[in-house]
Design a protein around this motif. Structure first.
Motif, PDB file in Angstrom:
ATOM      1  N   ARG A  15       0.880  -1.173   0.000  1.00 24.96           N
ATOM      2  CA  ARG A  15       0.000   0.000   0.000  1.00 24.96           C
ATOM      3  C   ARG A  15       0.909   1.211   0.000  1.00 24.96           C
ATOM      4  NH1 ARG A  15      -4.498  -0.447   4.470  1.00 24.96           N
ATOM      5  NH2 ARG A  15      -5.174   1.388   3.351  1.00 24.96           N
ATOM      6  N   ASP A  17       1.254   5.462   0.220  1.00 22.25           N
ATOM      7  CA  ASP A  17       0.688   6.751   0.595  1.00 22.25           C
ATOM      8  C   ASP A  17       1.269   7.797  -0.354  1.00 22.25           C
ATOM      9  OD1 ASP A  17       0.022   9.204   1.686  1.00 22.25           O
ATOM     10  OD2 ASP A  17       0.562   8.647   3.730  1.00 22.25           O
ATOM     11  N   GLU A  19       0.515  10.879  -0.830  1.00 29.77           N
ATOM     12  CA  GLU A  19       0.692  12.216  -0.258  1.00 29.77           C
ATOM     13  C   GLU A  19       2.062  12.370   0.389  1.00 29.77           C
ATOM     14  OE1 GLU A  19      -1.398  14.629   3.306  1.00 29.77           O
ATOM     15  OE2 GLU A  19      -2.749  13.888   1.727  1.00 29.77           O
ATOM     16  N   LYS A  24       2.696   2.184   3.305  1.00 31.23           N
ATOM     17  CA  LYS A  24       1.770   2.059   4.434  1.00 31.23           C
ATOM     18  C   LYS A  24       1.677   0.594   4.807  1.00 31.23           C
ATOM     19  CE  LYS A  24      -2.085   4.294   4.427  1.00 31.23           C
ATOM     20  NZ  LYS A  24      -3.410   4.801   4.038  1.00 31.23           N
TER      21      LYS A  24
END
Length: 75
Positions: A15, A17, A19, A24
């Motif tokens: 996963r 992130d 931003e 993650k």
């Protein structure tokens, strides 16, 4: 979600992130192919969640909905 295939026959999924440009949680490694993993693609399912389809040497194709569900925390 990022998935990568390899000459060592493995698929790794993480996963991501976007931003913060960080991973993650833990990565998930699958060793389901008998040869090099050549292609990976996420495709939509009726539930709206993606399914990972992978193709490898030896003309093997695997449909992997469960692995994506584990990373997304779905039922």
């Amino acid at each position: 979600m990022i998935a990568s295939g390899s000459n060592d026959k493995s698929i790794k999924m993480i996963r991501f992130d976007a931003e913060n440009c960080t991973q993650k949680g833990n990565e998930l490694e699958m060793n389901i192919h008998a040869g090099t993993v050549r292609d990976l693609s996420f495709v939509s399912r009726p539930s709206g969640l993606p399914m990972l389809v992978s193709g490898g040497a030896g003309m093997n194709v695997f449909f992997n909905p469960w692995y994506v569900d584990v990373l997304f925390g779905s039922n």
